[in-house]
Design a protein around this motif. Structure first.
Motif, PDB file in Angstrom:
ATOM      1  N   VAL A 241       0.840  -1.207   0.000  1.00  0.00           N
ATOM      2  CA  VAL A 241       0.000   0.000   0.000  1.00  0.00           C
ATOM      3  C   VAL A 241       0.872   1.252   0.000  1.00  0.00           C
ATOM      4  CG1 VAL A 241      -1.653   1.343   1.359  1.00  0.00           C
ATOM      5  CG2 VAL A 241      -1.978  -1.120   1.100  1.00  0.00           C
ATOM      6  N   GLY A 242       1.875   1.270   0.863  1.00  0.00           N
ATOM      7  CA  GLY A 242       2.740   2.434   0.947  1.00  0.00           C
ATOM      8  C   GLY A 242       3.536   2.657  -0.330  1.00  0.00           C
ATOM      9  N   ALA A 243       4.074   1.576  -0.905  1.00  0.00           N
ATOM     10  CA  ALA A 243       4.883   1.710  -2.119  1.00  0.00           C
ATOM     11  C   ALA A 243       4.058   2.254  -3.281  1.00  0.00           C
ATOM     12  CB  ALA A 243       5.501   0.361  -2.481  1.00  0.00           C
ATOM     13  N   TRP A 244       2.825   1.777  -3.411  1.00  0.00           N
ATOM     14  CA  TRP A 244       1.982   2.283  -4.499  1.00  0.00           C
ATOM     15  C   TRP A 244       1.541   3.721  -4.244  1.00  0.00           C
ATOM     16  CZ3 TRP A 244       1.978   0.817  -9.183  1.00  0.00           C
ATOM     17  CH2 TRP A 244       2.270  -0.511  -9.506  1.00  0.00           C
ATOM     18  N   GLY A 245       1.364   4.097  -2.980  1.00  0.00           N
ATOM     19  CA  GLY A 245       1.055   5.490  -2.684  1.00  0.00           C
ATOM     20  C   GLY A 245       2.165   6.417  -3.155  1.00  0.00           C
ATOM     21  N   VAL A 246       3.423   6.016  -2.901  1.00  0.00           N
ATOM     22  CA  VAL A 246       4.563   6.820  -3.343  1.00  0.00           C
ATOM     23  C   VAL A 246       4.640   6.837  -4.869  1.00  0.00           C
ATOM     24  CG1 VAL A 246       7.057   7.109  -3.234  1.00  0.00           C
ATOM     25  CG2 VAL A 246       5.824   6.308  -1.218  1.00  0.00           C
ATOM     26  N   ALA A 247       4.466   5.676  -5.494  1.00  0.00           N
ATOM     27  CA  ALA A 247       4.576   5.587  -6.948  1.00  0.00           C
ATOM     28  C   ALA A 247       3.541   6.473  -7.640  1.00  0.00           C
ATOM     29  CB  ALA A 247       4.425   4.135  -7.394  1.00  0.00           C
ATOM     30  N   LEU A 248       2.297   6.408  -7.192  1.00  0.00           N
ATOM     31  CA  LEU A 248       1.249   7.226  -7.810  1.00  0.00           C
ATOM     32  C   LEU A 248       1.525   8.709  -7.604  1.00  0.00           C
ATOM     33  CD1 LEU A 248      -1.992   5.224  -6.914  1.00  0.00           C
ATOM     34  CD2 LEU A 248      -0.688   5.190  -9.042  1.00  0.00           C
ATOM     35  N   LEU A 249       2.082   9.054  -6.449  1.00  0.00           N
ATOM     36  CA  LEU A 249       2.380  10.460  -6.183  1.00  0.00           C
ATOM     37  C   LEU A 249       3.441  10.993  -7.149  1.00  0.00           C
ATOM     38  CD1 LEU A 249       2.023  12.954  -4.292  1.00  0.00           C
ATOM     39  CD2 LEU A 249       3.963  12.058  -2.988  1.00  0.00           C
ATOM     40  N   VAL A 250       4.542  10.251  -7.321  1.00  0.00           N
ATOM     41  CA  VAL A 250       5.647  10.782  -8.137  1.00  0.00           C
ATOM     42  C   VAL A 250       5.344  10.737  -9.629  1.00  0.00           C
ATOM     43  CG1 VAL A 250       7.359  10.174  -6.387  1.00  0.00           C
ATOM     44  CG2 VAL A 250       6.903   8.575  -8.267  1.00  0.00           C
ATOM     45  N   LEU A 251       4.318  10.000 -10.047  1.00  0.00           N
ATOM     46  CA  LEU A 251       3.926  10.045 -11.447  1.00  0.00           C
ATOM     47  C   LEU A 251       3.457  11.440 -11.834  1.00  0.00           C
ATOM     48  CD1 LEU A 251       2.178   6.595 -11.991  1.00  0.00           C
ATOM     49  CD2 LEU A 251       4.396   7.343 -12.857  1.00  0.00           C
ATOM     50  N   GLY A 252       2.993  12.200 -10.826  1.00  0.00           N
ATOM     51  CA  GLY A 252       2.776  13.619 -11.010  1.00  0.00           C
ATOM     52  C   GLY A 252       1.483  14.039 -11.653  1.00  0.00           C
TER      53      GLY A 252
END
Length: 434
Positions: A241-252
């Motif tokens: 959950v945390g890793a995907w939260g970061v990934a979606l955020l940095v996609l911008g």
């Protein structure tokens, strides 16, 4: 004369390179020596403290586990690991990036599952009477009523439920309500989500440091020693959950920023120990310069989670205080603080493996170095706080998958093989309740 001059220039140019390689080699040897000494001293100190009666609940301190010896049943995992060391690096290097992600995810799943089935199986840890599934009968057909009374009824719940916010139980309840009942379906959810952190972190690294670095990281993310506890601990779900939260955020992109915020905002409601985790998306967002619209959307998503739980009758501060009141008289709270201050880092060393220790002294791209440092600071904050005394082989999982990025800075199959061997040794020698 020209030839001699050219020879002299070549020799002079080679000398600094040779010195640099020698210095780097010494740094790697020192890092590995520190890694081994930290692990050895953690076990030696635990054995001494247990002999003196100071660690009655940790038979294999600093792990909350027992010693065992697996042999023949570990052969499929060992064979797969050998094949993966040879096959995975060229596969992720030569295929399109999307296929590289998919292949790495498949290898991560196979590695975790084969390790798990070499012993008690994939679902066994979730059948423990102290685990989350044990409380589902209390939820019944009224999850909102259960949520509203969660803090009040906390003392009567199993150990893991008492030590965590209510969201993990609600997710398992939703899974059962969808017809996917029982520990096997819960285990599949946990392992598939936990292994997906491999993909999410690689997506993040691509934004932070480029596709080449992301491809180099993929084999180490997939074949991490942490797979021993990714299958099967609920903390693996938290890691995903945390890793995907970061990934979606940095996609911008603003339209997925809200989803990133929901995932990141859910973390404190999955585990109280995930509050420091939020430093990772902050640092990653600063590095890639996430647009303001995406940041605002993410903040709105995170706020919506808090509002939803408050409307349902659960206030995070009240839950945290109630959990602390339950934890304070627990035997785990009596574990020696100074021992676990060091030994918990020894566990992190085991979970992340020797290639991570070697990678930490190599020059990494600034973006990778930043998120690894953020995860390290978060771990140190939890460690110093003393609320994570013991059992961190699972608690560290959401952080370990990020710190393990350093392993990708190592080069050569021998480092990947060292990670695989570490995972096999952990599975062969450690009988863990999770």
């Amino acid at each position: 004369m020209v030839g001699r001059s050219g020879d002299r220039q070549g020799t002079a140019g080679e000398a600094p390179a040779g010195r640099h390689a020698a210095v780097h080699s010494r740094r790697v040897r020192v890092a590995l020596a520190v890694w081994a000494a930290l692990i050895a001293s953690s076990f030696a100190g635990g054995a001494i403290l247990r002999a003196r009666g100071a660690l009655p609940i940790d038979r294999l301190a600093p792990l909350h586990a027992d010693l065992r010896l697996l042999t023949v049943t570990l052969l499929p995992a060992a064979a797969f690991g050998a094949v993966a060391v040879l096959a995975l690096p060229p596969l992720v290097a030569r295929t399109r990036f999307g296929w590289a992600l998919l292949v790495s995810y498949g290898f991560a799943l196979a590695w975790a599952v084969l390790l798990a089935v070499s012993a008690d199986g994939l679902a066994a840890p979730l059948t423990h009477p102290a685990d989350y599934l044990a409380v589902l009968p209390s939820v019944g057909d009224d999850p909102l009523g259960w949520l509203a009374s969660f803090t009040e009824r906390l003392p009567g719940y199993p150990t893991h439920v008492r030590g965590h916010p209510p969201l993990a139980v609600l997710l398992l309840w939703a899974l059962a309500a969808a017809g996917l009942r029982g520990p096997t379906w819960a285990a599949l959810l946990v392992v598939t989500a936990g292994c997906s952190a491999t993909v999410a972190i690689a997506v993040t690294v691509r934004r932070l440091a480029g596709e080449t670095v992301a491809r180099r990281s993929l084999p180490y993310l997939a074949l991490t020693p942490a797979a021993v506890w990714i299958a099967t601990s609920m903390d693996a779900l938290f890691a995903g959950v945390g890793a995907w939260g970061v990934a979606l955020l940095v996609l911008g992109r603003a339209w997925i920023g809200f989803g990133a915020g929901v995932l990141l905002g859910a973390l404190p409601y999955l585990s109280y120990g995930l509050m420091p985790y939020l430093l990772i998306p902050v640092v990653a967002g600063v590095v890639v310069r996430v647009p303001r619209a995406t940041v605002l959307a993410a903040l709105a998503g995170a706020a919506s989670v808090t509002v939803a739980f408050a409307a349902g009758g659960f206030l995070w501060p009240a839950g945290a205080l109630a959990t602390y009141a339950e934890w304070a008289p627990d035997p785990g709270a009596a574990r020696p603080y100074l021992y676990f201050l060091v030994a918990d880092l020894g566990v992190l060393a085991m979970v992340t493996g020797p290639a991570t220790a070697a990678g930490l002294v190599r020059l990494a791209p600034d973006g990778v170095r930043a998120v690894v440092a953020a995860a390290g600071v978060a771990v140190l904050a939890l460690d110093v706080s003393g609320v994570t005394r013991g059992e961190v082989e699972r608690i560290w999982l959401p952080y370990a998958v990020w710190i393990g990025l350093a392993a990708g800075m190592s080069s050569g199959r021998r480092w990947l093989a060292a990670q695989v061997v570490t995972g096999l040794l952990l599975q062969a020698l450690v009988l863990s309740p999770w």
